[in-house]
Enzyme design. Structure first.
Site, PDB file in Angstrom:
ATOM      1  CE1 TYR A 135     -16.879  37.575   1.186  1.00  0.00           C
ATOM      2  CE2 TYR A 135     -15.674  35.643   1.972  1.00  0.00           C
ATOM      3  CZ  TYR A 135     -16.874  36.314   1.759  1.00  0.00           C
ATOM      4  OH  TYR A 135     -18.048  35.746   2.131  1.00  0.00           O
ATOM      5  CB  ILE A 136      -8.446  38.521  -1.538  1.00  0.00           C
ATOM      6  CG1 ILE A 136      -8.485  37.169  -2.269  1.00  0.00           C
ATOM      7  CG2 ILE A 136      -8.503  38.308  -0.045  1.00  0.00           C
ATOM      8  CD1 ILE A 136      -7.328  36.256  -1.897  1.00  0.00           C
TER       9      ILE A 136
END
Length: 871
Positions: A123-124
């Site tokens: 997600y990052i």
């Protein structure tokens, strides 16, 4: 029987087939320990990186296209070089990203202040920062080695041209040793490197992203044995609310709140509730219980919670494949010299490139303008072609810096006909001139390598230093005595007859509130004194006359004692202070003879000396059987002194006749401007001699003044205080302040009219840009100002008492000057003028301190008298 005989045979077979572990342990454990130290836990001094960090950065450089990449993909790329799990790589990436230097982040990367973890790697996103691309990578100056599987190349160390190790900090635990290097300030490291290049010494100190206050007096260059004290920044919002704005390094808001709640549960502090309002900035509100002092609570928070933590640095790095303990200043010097060396390598590489470009441009020019290419038209073999070109270049070869090789000749044959036909001699000359100019500059930089390195650092500071100013304030901390600031979480009881004292004797006589950290002092009828740690129940001897709290640093508590000397039958009298003691040891206050006993005893917290009436027995031979005695006639001595003879006749009783006053005089209070605290140890500047209701006047840069008592637990923010002195309601204050509304400087003179203690009153305009610049309580203060008249500057001296009369403290005042003021300075009053002022009736006890003016703030003493202390 057969089973028993078979067992030894089985054992012999197992021993015969076993492999001794001695050699394995000796060799394999050493290999393992070396691997952990060199390849996992301890950073290299060259680039300040552990292997996993170095491999992550190398993988990100390979992937770099200017866009963000999913951290999950970066982990996968890094696993080609790092032979460990994806979890360790992911944690290392997050750790690098949170330091906000080498990696630009996108998404939820967690928060070091709150302890929140980052989102999952899928997600990052991340990419290399512009700073990292500029200072960390250069394939031409990188030493390479094969990766663990031999399929790829990876850097031995990255050619970092910056003290990266000190900027980021590092922590690691290896086999038999550990390392802990604290992060330092980006700008200060660059400035330190510049000073080293100039031949000066430097001393860099840590700086933490979490801010806070830090005392580096015992830092010891980051070596083993050093210590750093870090405190939270605590502000007093009002008399019932404290706010924590910054937290110590290594803590989180959650761990800090937990430590505060635990201290409250144990009774060390008294609070109502704790509210965490942390969002963009840290804000933890602490609501105090009624009647609790904010200043004492702040000290208690530092003493009993994680609002103050102690960090032990241990700078250990890998140098030449070995762990070495080295100071941070030596690391900075090493990195600075390494940067200079790398810059030299880059210049030499660039010089070689320029010389090669100039060489080929010259060859090309000669080849085309002299039509050497026509000499090869009749050549039938490749060798003849090369020989023809080489022969055509013969007249020019002495001008070249190196020999012409066959590779150079081949490159000339690769020039296309189209390029030859469109060759522009003027453009070629321009190109060669630019190359020559650049080569000249490179040679100049090589000859002046130190200056070039300094300019490189200055360029880094200008380009990347904005927003990286110091976050942690450097302070000197005062020592907080836990027994003084601990909340009263226990009650002291006594059974005088049986001799028991403690906090668990709830059915016995109540003495006072106390803390479970306190010591108890007891004096018995037999003249024995004892000090013990407070407990639920402790036996301290029968017939207790006095019981109370013992403070080791209390040098004003005085006992007045009359006792019977068993050997001579005389009544002796003495005044003494308890002094230093050993716990649970009996001290004899009499001469120690058999039959000695106490006739009269009082404990006086401020050295009071009362008058008593002494009654002799009816059978005494003395003509006067009743007389008075004044304890003020006696000097205060040590507890071991025998005392003076009160009477040789037997005493029937002693009664108090009149309460006494202190014989110790007032208390000399000093202010230490370094730590912002009051003291009686002669640290800092003498404010004055204080008695009972005397107060202290404090004026702040914000334009507030405040009246406080002279308790040593009071706190004053040293950077905000402009004036601190003994309060005299008759004194006139002269102030110069800047009004943010009109953007002018105003002067006013006023007297303090309020009497409320511990409440701030603002006496300047309430504009947010308004600020107090100077304030003085001198009778005839003078101010030197630099004013601007057009393009010229002029010095002007103002007598403040001549500009304006004394008015109310709320008055706005008069404008100081109609011209813009560049600077202001309070002119110190001459010594003879001060003496004259004192002779005219000025308070001789006060010694005001005007912070920021020309008043000398060095420590001073009133006399050379012997200073008495505890022993």
């Amino acid at each position: 029987m057969s089973e028993e005989t078979n067992k030894p045979e089985e054992t012999d077979d197992s021993l015969h087939n076993s492999v001794p572990v001695t050699g394995m342990y000796k060799d394999w454990f050493l290999d393992y320990a070396s691997y952990v130290i060199l390849e996992r836990a301890v950073p290299a001094i060259e680039d300040g990186l552990k292997p996993v960090q170095r491999r992550i950065l190398h993988a990100m450089k390979e992937m770099d296209d200017g866009r963000f990449n999913k951290v999950a993909n970066i982990i996968g790329q890094s696993m080609q070089y790092h032979p460990h799990g994806d979890a360790s790589i992911g944690d290392a990436i997050v750790n690098l990203g949170q330091k906000d230097l080498l990696i630009e982040t996108q998404g939820n990367w967690g928060d070091i202040r709150t302890g929140d973890s980052a989102a999952a790697a899928r997600y990052i996103e991340a990419r290399l920062s512009k700073f990292a691309l500029e200072v960390v990578f250069n394939p031409q100056t990188t030493d390479w080695q094969l990766s663990y599987d031999g399929r790829k190349r990876e850097p031995v160390t990255l050619p970092v041209k910056f003290p990266l190790l000190l900027a980021q900090g590092v922590e690691g635990i290896a086999v038999g040793l550990s390392t802990k290097i604290l992060p330092h300030n980006f700008c200060e490291l660059i400035e330190g490197s510049i000073e080293i290049l100039k031949g000066n010494t430097t001393n860099v100190l840590p700086d933490f992203l979490t801010g806070g206050l830090a005392d580096f007096s015992e830092y010891n260059g980051g070596l083993r044995g050093g210590k750093v004290k870090v405190r939270a920044r605590i502000e007093e919002e009002d008399s019932k609310t404290l706010a924590i704005k910054e937290i110590p390094f290594g803590t989180t808001t959650d761990s800090l709140i937990d430590s505060i709640l635990k201290a409250n549960d144990k009774g060390k502090i008294k609070i109502k509730k704790v509210v965490d309002n942390t969002a963009k900035d840290v804000e933890i509100q602490i609501h105090l219980a009624s009647g609790v002092s904010p200043d004492v609570t702040i000290d208690a928070l530092y003493a009993f919670t994680d609002c103050e933590v102690s960090i032990s640095p241990n700078a250990c790095v890998i140098v030449n494949e070995k762990p070495v303990f080295i100071s941070v200043n030596e690391i900075l010097e090493y990195n600075t010299k390494q940067t200079k060396k790398l810059l030299k390598q880059e210049l030499e590489i660039r010089k070689g490139e320029l010389m090669e470009k100039l060489l080929f441009s010259s060859l090309e020019k000669i080849f085309i303008e002299n039509r050497i290419y026509r000499d090869i038209e009749e050549c039938t073999t490749w060798d003849e072609v090369l020989q023809a070109i080489d022969k055509g270049l013969d007249p020019y070869k002495p001008d070249f810096y190196r020999e012409i090789t066959q590779e150079d000749l081949v490159r000339l044959t690769e020039i296309k006909i189209k390029r030859i036909s469109k060759y522009d001699s003027f453009k070629a000359d321009e190109l060669m001139k630019r190359l020559q100019d650049e080569l000249k500059e490179v040679n100049h930089n090589l000859r002046h390598l130190t200056d070039y390195s300094i300019k490189y650092y200055e360029r880094l500071l200008e380009k990347y230093g904005k927003g990286r100013e110091r976050k942690t304030e450097i302070r000197a901390f005062d020592t907080i005595q836990a027994t003084v600031v601990a909340a009263n979480n226990a009650k002291l009881y006594v059974n005088r007859k049986d001799g028991f004292v403690g906090s668990g004797l709830k059915k016995e006589e109540f003495v006072c509130d106390c803390s479970d950290l306190d010591d108890i002092i007891v004096i018995r009828k037999d003249g024995k004194m004892m000090v013990s740690k407070i407990q639920d129940k402790v036996f301290m001897g029968k017939d207790i006359l006095h019981v109370g709290i013992y403070r080791k640093t209390d040098d004003r508590l005085t006992f007045n004692l009359i006792y019977l000397d068993g050997a001579s039958g005389r009544a002796m009298v003495k005044r003494f202070q308890p002094g230093g003691v050993t716990r649970d040891r009996e001290y004899d206050l009499t001469k120690g003879t058999k039959g000695s006993k106490t006739l009269y005893l009082t404990a006086n917290p401020n050295g009071e000396a009362e008058i008593v009436t002494v009654y002799l027995t009816q059978g005494a031979k003395a003509r006067v059987k009743v007389f008075d005695f004044d304890f003020a006639d006696l000097d205060i001595k040590g507890r071991g002194a025998g005392g003076n003879i009160l009477t040789r006749y037997p005493v029937r009783k002693v009664q108090l006749k009149m309460e006494g006053v202190s014989t110790l005089g007032g208390l000399d209070i000093y202010y230490d401007p370094v730590v912002g605290r009051l003291n009686t140890d002669e640290r800092g500047n003498l404010i004055g001699n204080f008695l009972g209701e005397d107060r202290i006047l404090v004026c702040y840069k914000s334009g507030d003044y405040e009246l406080t008592n002279f308790e040593l637990t009071n706190r004053y923010e040293p950077n905000d205080v402009l004036l601190i002195e003994k309060f005299d309601p008759e004194k006139v204050l002269s102030a110069v302040y800047y009004d943010g509304g009109s953007k002018n400087y105003f002067v006013k003179r006023f007297q303090i009219e309020t009497t409320t203690q511990n409440k701030k009153f603002n006496f300047i305009t309430d504009h947010r840009s308004s600020a107090l610049k100077l304030i003085s309580s001198e009778k005839q203060p003078q101010v030197k100002a630099i004013i601007t008249k057009g393009k010229e500057e002029e010095e002007q001296v103002y007598d403040l008492d001549m500009i304006i009369d004394v008015k109310g403290w709320k008055a706005m005042g008069n404008k100081l000057s109609s011209y813009p003021i560049k600077s202001l300075e309070l002119i110190a009053q001459k010594k003879e003028e001060k003496q004259s002022s004192k002779e005219e009736g000025k308070d001789e006890d006060s010694d005001e301190i005007e912070i920021g003016s020309t008043v000398d703030l060095s420590p001073k003493k009133d006399s050379d008298e012997e200073q008495l202390g505890l022993f």
